[in-house]
Design a protein around this motif. Structure first.
Motif, mmCIF file in Angstrom:
data_model
loop_
_atom_site.group_PDB
_atom_site.id
_atom_site.type_symbol
_atom_site.label_atom_id
_atom_site.label_comp_id
_atom_site.label_asym_id
_atom_site.label_seq_id
_atom_site.Cartn_x
_atom_site.Cartn_y
_atom_site.Cartn_z
ATOM 1 N N ASP A 149 0.864 -1.183 0.000
ATOM 2 C CA ASP A 149 0.000 0.000 0.000
ATOM 3 C C ASP A 149 0.898 1.230 0.000
ATOM 4 O O ASP A 149 1.508 1.574 1.015
ATOM 5 C CB ASP A 149 -0.897 -0.022 1.240
ATOM 6 N N ALA A 150 0.988 1.914 -1.148
ATOM 7 C CA ALA A 150 1.946 3.017 -1.302
ATOM 8 C C ALA A 150 1.693 4.144 -0.308
ATOM 9 O O ALA A 150 2.638 4.700 0.270
ATOM 10 C CB ALA A 150 1.896 3.551 -2.730
ATOM 11 N N ALA A 151 0.434 4.491 -0.086
ATOM 12 C CA ALA A 151 0.123 5.581 0.841
ATOM 13 C C ALA A 151 0.480 5.208 2.267
ATOM 14 O O ALA A 151 1.045 6.020 3.019
ATOM 15 C CB ALA A 151 -1.359 5.944 0.744
ATOM 16 N N ALA A 152 0.178 3.968 2.647
ATOM 17 C CA ALA A 152 0.528 3.502 3.994
ATOM 18 C C ALA A 152 2.039 3.447 4.164
ATOM 19 O O ALA A 152 2.576 3.791 5.226
ATOM 20 C CB ALA A 152 -0.083 2.132 4.254
ATOM 21 N N GLY A 153 2.741 3.045 3.108
ATOM 22 C CA GLY A 153 4.195 3.000 3.164
ATOM 23 C C GLY A 153 4.805 4.371 3.344
ATOM 24 O O GLY A 153 5.765 4.554 4.097
ATOM 25 N N ALA A 158 7.564 8.217 7.066
ATOM 26 C CA ALA A 158 7.666 9.466 7.813
ATOM 27 C C ALA A 158 7.690 9.228 9.316
ATOM 28 O O ALA A 158 8.421 9.893 10.059
ATOM 29 C CB ALA A 158 6.492 10.384 7.455
ATOM 30 N N THR A 159 6.936 8.233 9.770
ATOM 31 C CA THR A 159 6.832 7.959 11.207
ATOM 32 C C THR A 159 8.079 7.274 11.755
ATOM 33 O O THR A 159 8.516 7.558 12.880
ATOM 34 C CB THR A 159 5.605 7.065 11.486
ATOM 35 N N LEU A 160 8.675 6.389 10.966
ATOM 36 C CA LEU A 160 9.756 5.537 11.470
ATOM 37 C C LEU A 160 11.160 6.047 11.136
ATOM 38 O O LEU A 160 12.142 5.493 11.640
ATOM 39 C CB LEU A 160 9.588 4.107 10.922
ATOM 40 N N THR A 161 11.273 7.053 10.315
ATOM 41 C CA THR A 161 12.583 7.644 10.044
ATOM 42 C C THR A 161 13.012 8.479 11.249
ATOM 43 O O THR A 161 12.205 9.193 11.837
ATOM 44 C CB THR A 161 12.531 8.521 8.789
ATOM 45 N N THR A 162 14.274 8.361 11.620
ATOM 46 C CA THR A 162 14.816 9.135 12.732
ATOM 47 C C THR A 162 16.038 9.906 12.237
ATOM 48 O O THR A 162 16.495 9.708 11.108
ATOM 49 C CB THR A 162 15.218 8.228 13.912
ATOM 50 N N PRO A 163 16.600 10.778 13.071
ATOM 51 C CA PRO A 163 17.790 11.521 12.619
ATOM 52 C C PRO A 163 18.959 10.640 12.198
ATOM 53 O O PRO A 163 19.821 11.086 11.428
ATOM 54 C CB PRO A 163 18.144 12.368 13.847
ATOM 55 N N THR A 164 19.006 9.402 12.678
ATOM 56 C CA THR A 164 20.133 8.515 12.332
ATOM 57 C C THR A 164 19.717 7.270 11.568
ATOM 58 O O THR A 164 20.570 6.484 11.154
ATOM 59 C CB THR A 164 20.879 8.083 13.610
ATOM 60 N N LEU A 165 18.416 7.081 11.376
ATOM 61 C CA LEU A 165 17.906 5.910 10.654
ATOM 62 C C LEU A 165 17.111 6.402 9.450
ATOM 63 O O LEU A 165 16.025 6.958 9.590
ATOM 64 C CB LEU A 165 17.015 5.063 11.565
ATOM 65 N N ARG A 166 17.675 6.206 8.260
ATOM 66 C CA ARG A 166 17.045 6.683 7.015
ATOM 67 C C ARG A 166 16.358 5.512 6.324
ATOM 68 O O ARG A 166 16.982 4.460 6.104
ATOM 69 C CB ARG A 166 18.105 7.305 6.107
ATOM 70 N N LEU A 167 15.102 5.697 5.953
ATOM 71 C CA LEU A 167 14.332 4.642 5.311
ATOM 72 C C LEU A 167 14.027 4.994 3.860
ATOM 73 O O LEU A 167 13.616 6.115 3.555
ATOM 74 C CB LEU A 167 13.013 4.403 6.062
ATOM 75 N N TYR A 168 14.241 4.017 2.981
ATOM 76 C CA TYR A 168 13.843 4.129 1.582
ATOM 77 C C TYR A 168 12.649 3.198 1.377
ATOM 78 O O TYR A 168 12.690 2.043 1.814
ATOM 79 C CB TYR A 168 14.988 3.712 0.653
ATOM 80 N N ARG A 169 11.610 3.670 0.726
ATOM 81 C CA ARG A 169 10.405 2.844 0.627
ATOM 82 C C ARG A 169 10.256 2.212 -0.752
ATOM 83 O O ARG A 169 10.778 2.712 -1.753
ATOM 84 C CB ARG A 169 9.160 3.654 0.963
ATOM 85 N N THR A 170 9.517 1.122 -0.778
ATOM 86 C CA THR A 170 9.182 0.422 -2.009
ATOM 87 C C THR A 170 7.843 -0.287 -1.794
ATOM 88 O O THR A 170 7.448 -0.544 -0.648
ATOM 89 C CB THR A 170 10.274 -0.611 -2.378
ATOM 90 N N THR A 171 7.169 -0.591 -2.881
ATOM 91 C CA THR A 171 5.950 -1.401 -2.792
ATOM 92 C C THR A 171 6.248 -2.873 -3.075
ATOM 93 O O THR A 171 5.353 -3.714 -3.007
ATOM 94 C CB THR A 171 4.887 -0.899 -3.782
ATOM 95 N N ASP A 172 7.497 -3.184 -3.387
ATOM 96 C CA ASP A 172 7.895 -4.562 -3.735
ATOM 97 C C ASP A 172 8.201 -5.352 -2.461
ATOM 98 O O ASP A 172 9.366 -5.561 -2.101
ATOM 99 C CB ASP A 172 9.102 -4.528 -4.671
ATOM 100 N N THR A 173 7.172 -5.814 -1.787
ATOM 101 C CA THR A 173 7.383 -6.579 -0.553
ATOM 102 C C THR A 173 8.039 -7.925 -0.838
ATOM 103 O O THR A 173 8.827 -8.413 -0.027
ATOM 104 C CB THR A 173 6.056 -6.796 0.194
ATOM 105 N N ILE A 174 7.736 -8.514 -1.975
ATOM 106 C CA ILE A 174 8.320 -9.823 -2.309
ATOM 107 C C ILE A 174 9.838 -9.701 -2.425
ATOM 108 O O ILE A 174 10.601 -10.482 -1.845
ATOM 109 C CB ILE A 174 7.730 -10.375 -3.615
ATOM 110 N N GLY A 175 10.301 -8.709 -3.174
ATOM 111 C CA GLY A 175 11.731 -8.530 -3.351
ATOM 112 C C GLY A 175 12.439 -8.199 -2.054
ATOM 113 O O GLY A 175 13.518 -8.733 -1.763
ATOM 114 N N ALA A 176 11.838 -7.313 -1.251
ATOM 115 C CA ALA A 176 12.455 -6.941 0.019
ATOM 116 C C ALA A 176 12.548 -8.128 0.955
ATOM 117 O O ALA A 176 13.567 -8.333 1.628
ATOM 118 C CB ALA A 176 11.657 -5.811 0.670
#
Length: 318
Positions: A149-153, A158-176
């Motif tokens: 779910d792209a919007a949920a992702g 935005a919620t889980l990124t911190t000053p020292t933890l950078r998150l890159y998002r994708t909709t490809d759950t299978i690949g991840a």
């Protein structure tokens, strides 16, 4: 408020970094462990010498309900039981798996298991090259957040990124999922190579051919090739195949040396090797590195025999 279920090293580290953003509830399965962490302000059983910020609230027993994101930081082979036991409390909230592997009982990855067990929840997975202590110490870390779910992702990013933890998002759950699961299998093989004294060149060869197998299975299951080339695939592979901080790598080293390994330490790749090999054979895929690692783990081959098996395969183009 963010809920982290699982007070192992990784769950505690996530709680520590997320506490930079606001209140975090950290759930521990063991009541005594939770009480100990409240009393000492640390998790000396799993992540020694790291102070727990005041923003973290320790709980145990029933999982708190609500609609805020819940991070599931527990071994892959225990995830299904946890989801069934706490189904009502987990409800329809976003559930972010923080484990890597394939469930032996169902052959599913983390998000598939969440979707099967908690149909109203929004499944996601947080994966990539990281060690718990690095995250807890505030060392720069980048991970992949996968949510179909792209919007949920985007909201979770935005919620889980911190000053020292950078998150890159994708909709490809299978690949991840596959990147995080399969790299553990290859890491065991690389550890075995080094433990047996076969050298850096052999390890590089095994990593490369292992990565080819990762892509082969991912393609067959519908994953995007760019996902395996990113943090959750190549990035995690590079980290776990070259560092003694990796439990899978250390386990492989012990196999290569013929030493005993502490059974209390979770080695996700051991179970995953069997699950992946079963899935690959069902699809008619040739995955010789995975087969060799599965046989090593099962005690069916020694390292020298596994090497002979791989080197005696027919010559072909790369």
């Amino acid at each position: 408020m963010i809920l982290v279920c699982g007070a192992g090293a990784f769950g505690t580290a996530l709680a520590v970094t997320l506490a930079q953003n606001g209140p975090v509830t950290l759930w521990a399965r063991d009541v005594a462990h939770a009480a100990e962490m409240r009393a000492t302000g640390r998790n000396d059983r799993r992540l020694p010498d790291i102070a727990l910020p005041e923003a973290i609230t320790m709980v145990s027993g029933e999982v708190p309900g609500g609609d805020t994101p819940c991070l599931l930081a527990m071994p892959m082979q225990t995830l299904g039981g946890f989801l069934r036991d706490h189904h009502d409390a987990l409800g329809s909230r976003p559930l972010v798996a923080c484990c890597k592997g394939m469930d032996l009982a169902t052959g599913l990855g983390p998000t598939g298991l969440i979707a099967q067990t908690c149909a109203q929840a929004t499944p996601a997975i947080l994966t990539g090259p990281s060690f718990a202590r690095d995250i807890a110490l505030g060392l720069p870390t980048a991970l992949t957040l996968a949510c179909a779910d792209a919007a949920a992702g985007e909201a979770l990013q935005a919620t889980l990124t911190t000053p020292t933890l950078r998150l890159y998002r994708t909709t490809d759950t299978i690949g991840a999922e596959l990147g995080g699961a399969l790299k553990n299998v290859i890491a065991i093989g690389c550890g075995a190579v080094m433990g047996a004294g076969l050298g850096e060149s052999a390890r590089a060869a095994l990593m490369t051919r292992g990565f080819a197998e990762m892509n082969r299975l991912a393609h067959a299951l519908g994953a995007g090739p760019e996902t395996l080339a990113g943090l959750s695939g190549f990035g995690d592979l590079a980290l776990t195949c070259t560092s003694a901080q990796s439990r899978n790598y250390r386990y492989g080293e012990s196999l290569g040396r013929g030493d005993a390994f502490d059974p209390a330490i979770t080695v996700e790749g051991a179970a995953t090797a069997r699950a992946v090999l079963h899935r690959a054979r069902a699809l008619g895929l040739d995955m010789p590195v995975t087969a060799a690692v599965a046989a090593l783990v099962a005690g069916e081959l020694r390292v020298a025999q596994a090497v002979d098996m791989l080197l005696s395969r027919p010559l072909k183009e790369e």
